[in-house]
Design a protein around this motif. Structure first.
Motif, PDB file in Angstrom:
ATOM      1  N   PHE A   1     -32.775 -16.919  -8.188  1.00  0.00           N
ATOM      2  CA  PHE A   1     -33.660 -18.020  -7.159  1.00  0.00           C
ATOM      3  C   PHE A   1     -34.712 -17.458  -6.608  1.00  0.00           C
ATOM      4  CE2 PHE A   1     -30.244 -16.290  -4.529  1.00  0.00           C
ATOM      5  CZ  PHE A   1     -30.739 -15.963  -3.381  1.00  0.00           C
ATOM      6  N   THR A   2     -35.483 -18.071  -5.920  1.00  0.00           N
ATOM      7  CA  THR A   2     -36.779 -17.525  -5.521  1.00  0.00           C
ATOM      8  C   THR A   2     -36.744 -18.141  -3.979  1.00  0.00           C
ATOM      9  OG1 THR A   2     -38.204 -17.314  -7.422  1.00  0.00           O
ATOM     10  CG2 THR A   2     -39.329 -17.353  -5.186  1.00  0.00           C
ATOM     11  N   LEU A   3     -36.915 -16.907  -3.058  1.00  0.00           N
ATOM     12  CA  LEU A   3     -37.077 -17.494  -1.508  1.00  0.00           C
ATOM     13  C   LEU A   3     -38.526 -17.991  -1.271  1.00  0.00           C
ATOM     14  CD1 LEU A   3     -36.006 -17.837   1.186  1.00  0.00           C
ATOM     15  CD2 LEU A   3     -36.441 -15.423   1.626  1.00  0.00           C
ATOM     16  N   LEU A   4     -38.945 -19.132  -0.760  1.00  0.00           N
ATOM     17  CA  LEU A   4     -40.093 -19.493  -0.186  1.00  0.00           C
ATOM     18  C   LEU A   4     -40.205 -19.649   1.259  1.00  0.00           C
ATOM     19  CD1 LEU A   4     -40.488 -22.600  -2.586  1.00  0.00           C
ATOM     20  CD2 LEU A   4     -41.497 -20.457  -3.220  1.00  0.00           C
ATOM     21  N   VAL A   5     -41.323 -19.294   1.610  1.00  0.00           N
ATOM     22  CA  VAL A   5     -41.680 -19.473   3.070  1.00  0.00           C
ATOM     23  C   VAL A   5     -42.978 -20.679   3.049  1.00  0.00           C
ATOM     24  CG1 VAL A   5     -40.710 -17.296   3.896  1.00  0.00           C
ATOM     25  CG2 VAL A   5     -43.205 -17.679   3.269  1.00  0.00           C
TER      26      VAL A   5
ATOM     27  N   ASN B   1     -38.659 -22.563   5.200  1.00  0.00           N
ATOM     28  CA  ASN B   1     -38.198 -21.797   4.231  1.00  0.00           C
ATOM     29  C   ASN B   1     -37.493 -22.850   3.323  1.00  0.00           C
ATOM     30  OD1 ASN B   1     -35.301 -21.453   5.054  1.00  0.00           O
ATOM     31  ND2 ASN B   1     -36.419 -20.241   6.612  1.00  0.00           N
ATOM     32  N   GLY B   2     -37.556 -22.431   2.094  1.00  0.00           N
ATOM     33  CA  GLY B   2     -36.578 -23.047   0.998  1.00  0.00           C
ATOM     34  C   GLY B   2     -36.365 -22.001  -0.352  1.00  0.00           C
ATOM     35  N   LEU B   3     -35.947 -22.716  -1.354  1.00  0.00           N
ATOM     36  CA  LEU B   3     -35.358 -21.865  -2.540  1.00  0.00           C
ATOM     37  C   LEU B   3     -35.932 -22.664  -3.885  1.00  0.00           C
ATOM     38  CD1 LEU B   3     -31.808 -20.985  -1.829  1.00  0.00           C
ATOM     39  CD2 LEU B   3     -33.660 -19.842  -1.004  1.00  0.00           C
TER      40      LEU B   3
ATOM     41  N   ARG C   1     -45.234 -20.239  -0.272  1.00  0.00           N
ATOM     42  CA  ARG C   1     -45.335 -18.683  -1.037  1.00  0.00           C
ATOM     43  C   ARG C   1     -44.018 -18.299  -1.183  1.00  0.00           C
ATOM     44  NH1 ARG C   1     -48.019 -13.771   2.754  1.00  0.00           N
ATOM     45  NH2 ARG C   1     -47.712 -12.120   1.367  1.00  0.00           N
ATOM     46  N   GLY C   2     -43.873 -17.642  -2.462  1.00  0.00           N
ATOM     47  CA  GLY C   2     -42.841 -16.840  -2.727  1.00  0.00           C
ATOM     48  C   GLY C   2     -42.502 -15.550  -2.136  1.00  0.00           C
ATOM     49  N   VAL C   3     -41.669 -15.093  -1.709  1.00  0.00           N
ATOM     50  CA  VAL C   3     -41.427 -13.738  -0.902  1.00  0.00           C
ATOM     51  C   VAL C   3     -40.305 -13.053  -1.677  1.00  0.00           C
ATOM     52  CG1 VAL C   3     -42.501 -14.668   1.181  1.00  0.00           C
ATOM     53  CG2 VAL C   3     -40.070 -14.660   0.823  1.00  0.00           C
ATOM     54  N   ALA C   4     -39.246 -13.469  -2.284  1.00  0.00           N
ATOM     55  CA  ALA C   4     -38.388 -12.640  -2.879  1.00  0.00           C
ATOM     56  C   ALA C   4     -37.792 -13.230  -4.289  1.00  0.00           C
ATOM     57  CB  ALA C   4     -37.405 -12.304  -1.923  1.00  0.00           C
ATOM     58  N   ARG C   5     -37.783 -12.697  -5.317  1.00  0.00           N
ATOM     59  CA  ARG C   5     -36.832 -13.374  -6.279  1.00  0.00           C
ATOM     60  C   ARG C   5     -35.531 -12.545  -6.376  1.00  0.00           C
ATOM     61  NH1 ARG C   5     -41.755 -13.129 -10.728  1.00  0.00           N
ATOM     62  NH2 ARG C   5     -42.690 -11.859  -9.046  1.00  0.00           N
ATOM     63  N   ILE C   6     -34.338 -13.255  -6.709  1.00  0.00           N
ATOM     64  CA  ILE C   6     -33.281 -12.530  -6.612  1.00  0.00           C
ATOM     65  C   ILE C   6     -32.426 -13.084  -8.224  1.00  0.00           C
ATOM     66  CG2 ILE C   6     -31.051 -12.696  -5.596  1.00  0.00           C
ATOM     67  CD1 ILE C   6     -33.134 -11.576  -3.763  1.00  0.00           C
ATOM     68  N   GLY C   7     -31.816 -12.071  -8.487  1.00  0.00           N
ATOM     69  CA  GLY C   7     -31.140 -12.406 -10.003  1.00  0.00           C
ATOM     70  C   GLY C   7     -32.035 -12.439 -11.170  1.00  0.00           C
ATOM     71  N   ALA C   8     -31.586 -13.194 -12.216  1.00  0.00           N
ATOM     72  CA  ALA C   8     -32.262 -13.291 -13.424  1.00  0.00           C
ATOM     73  C   ALA C   8     -33.251 -14.367 -13.055  1.00  0.00           C
ATOM     74  CB  ALA C   8     -31.517 -13.594 -14.635  1.00  0.00           C
TER      75      ALA C   8
END
Length: 478
Positions: free
Chosen positions: A201-205, A222-224, A304-311
């Motif tokens: 998943f990607t964390l959005l702000v 924020n969202g995902l 804006r995407g601030v972190a990408r987690i996992g595959a």
């Protein structure tokens, strides 16, 4: 980094300050060969690599003097002399973070590694500290502490930089980058407290964080973006995301980001979707154009995407941004509806040209965020969406619109944006120093007379720009 202000240098990613990678050898390489390689390269450190070519330790000239000379034979392996585990940083980490790490761990060298863990550069303490004045170091040291210390250090760092004459947009950018780093830290902790994620998943702000315009006390928005998954897996996946997002939003609140009163947070299922679901959500908001839909779209368009987690495949945030243009083309009435809503925003001037009184009770302070920044931000956002501008920051949007000939008075609006940020930031720092919660009510009467005059003209410029923009979408006379 030559010529950049200290604030801009600190906000830049470490990639802008790093030197080329140092010599590197497999961990089993004999020390005699390693030291000869270090001498030949005229460098001050070498890295030890694992079988995959990833650095696992460092050997510096100091280490050679302390651990190798007269202690270890030439045939001893490099692994016998290195400092490990290795502290590293990512190329997109803020330079402020690298400075804080180097000082907290008393490092002379900090390897920069890519997503695969391979070294792509090296930060050297002398070069990095050349970008930082002594006045800032105590605040940068605090940035290596816990979340509360980091949030508190923002104000001290901003104050020190203001005293050095750094303009507000550069400071706000730095404050925003520190806020985003805190989001990543809190997310990492929320992930560590539970089982591994079942999907990437990607964390959005969103909102001011998405624009890179956070001040000292922004709410959470924020969202995902979830990676695609079969419908049959929804309940199972949701059972993992519910507690994780509760930990995330609670952790951000504890770090100094108040919970969003409107529930625009990842713990709300409305704000965690796959990219296809997000696209369908935007299209639904565009068709309905109700009050809630317009409010949510207004905030979400600055994501804006601030972190990408996992595959995670590709850049989901960028792909979602690209999907907005066809949605708007299919539903052009959305921008008109947003403009009709935004035209209720008024600048903070009275009919006679004085500053509006927005303070309850006996005070006379003016809310320069609601009645200054927001009309400018809203009008600029609408034009950026209409013309397919990908940037989310207001200054960047204005520059792109001016380059395309959409905005003819870009320099005046950029100056107005700078003046408003400066007034708000200085007031928030004064509030913080007085032990009060930083707010948006600015004591305009306390400003120097020339500043008040320039600020009044800036608000008039924003009023002209916003009215013309909103009228262009709604067709209403102004």
């Amino acid at each position: 980094m030559t010529g950049a202000s200290p604030a801009l240098r600190l906000a830049l990613g470490v990639a802008a300050a790093m030197a080329p990678p140092p010599p590197a050898f497999p961990a089993e390489t004999p020390l005699g060969h390693v030291i000869e390689g270090l001498r030949a390269a005229r460098d001050s450190a070498v890295l030890a690599l694992d079988d995959a070519g990833r650095p696992i330790g460092i050997l510096t000239e100091q280490d050679i003097a302390r651990r190798v000379a007269f202690r270890l034979p030439e045939e001893a392996p490099l692994s016998a002399a290195i400092s490990a585990p290795l502290i590293t940083c990512a190329p997109d980490a803020g330079l402020w973070r690298a400075v804080a790490l180097m000082r907290a761990h008393r490092l002379r060298h900090l390897p920069v590694v890519d997503a695969a863990g391979r070294c792509i550069g090296m930060l050297h303490r002398a070069d990095v500290l050349a970008a930082v004045s002594g006045r800032m170091l105590q605040h940068l040291d605090a940035l290596a502490g816990d979340d509360a210390a980091v949030k508190a250090a923002q104000a001290g760092l901003a104050t020190a930089l203001l005293h050095e004459g750094i303009e507000a947009p550069a400071l706000v950018r730095l404050v925003s980058e520190i806020n985003l780093d805190l989001h990543r830290r809190v997310l990492a902790r929320a992930l560590a407290e539970g089982p591994p994620p079942p999907i990437g998943f990607t964390l959005l702000v969103m909102g001011s964080a998405g624009r890179g315009e956070s001040l000292l006390r922004p709410d959470q928005d924020n969202g995902l973006i979830l990676e695609p998954y079969p419908d049959a897996s929804h309940d199972q996946l949701d059972a993992w995301f519910r507690p994780m997002t509760e930990r995330l939003n609670a952790g951000l609140a504890a770090a100094g980001f108040p919970l969003c009163p409107g529930g625009i947070m990842a713990r709300n299922p409305l704000w965690r979707k796959t990219r296809a679901q997000w696209e369908a959500q935007f299209a639904l908001w565009a068709r309905r154009r109700s009050g809630a839909a317009l409010l949510f779209a207004d905030i979400a368009f600055d994501f804006r995407g601030v972190a990408r987690i996992g595959a995670v495949e590709g850049d989901p945030a960028a792909a979602l941004r690209a999907a907005i243009a066809p949605i708007l083309a299919a539903h052009p009435a959305l921008l008109g509806a947003l403009a009709a809503q935004d035209q209720r925003l008024r600048v903070g001037l009275t009919l006679w040209g004085g500053f509006a009184d927005d303070e309850p009770g006996a005070g006379t302070r003016t809310d320069l965020k609601l009645h200054g920044l927001m009309p400018l931000v809203a009008a600029t956002r609408l034009l950026a969406l209409q013309h397919g501008v990908a940037e989310t920051g207001t200054a960047e949007r204005l520059a792109a619109l001016a380059e395309r000939g959409v905005v003819s008075h870009g320099p005046g609006l950029q100056r107005a944006f700078t003046l408003l940020l400066d007034a708000l930031l200085r007031q928030q720092l004064a509030d913080h120093a007085a032990g009060q919660s930083p707010g948006n009510l600015v004591d305009t009467a306390a400003l120097p007379k020339p500043v008040r005059a320039e600020l009044r003209e800036a608000l008039r410029e924003i009023r002209r720009f916003a009215k013309a923009c909103f009228a262009g979408f709604t067709g209403e006379l102004w």
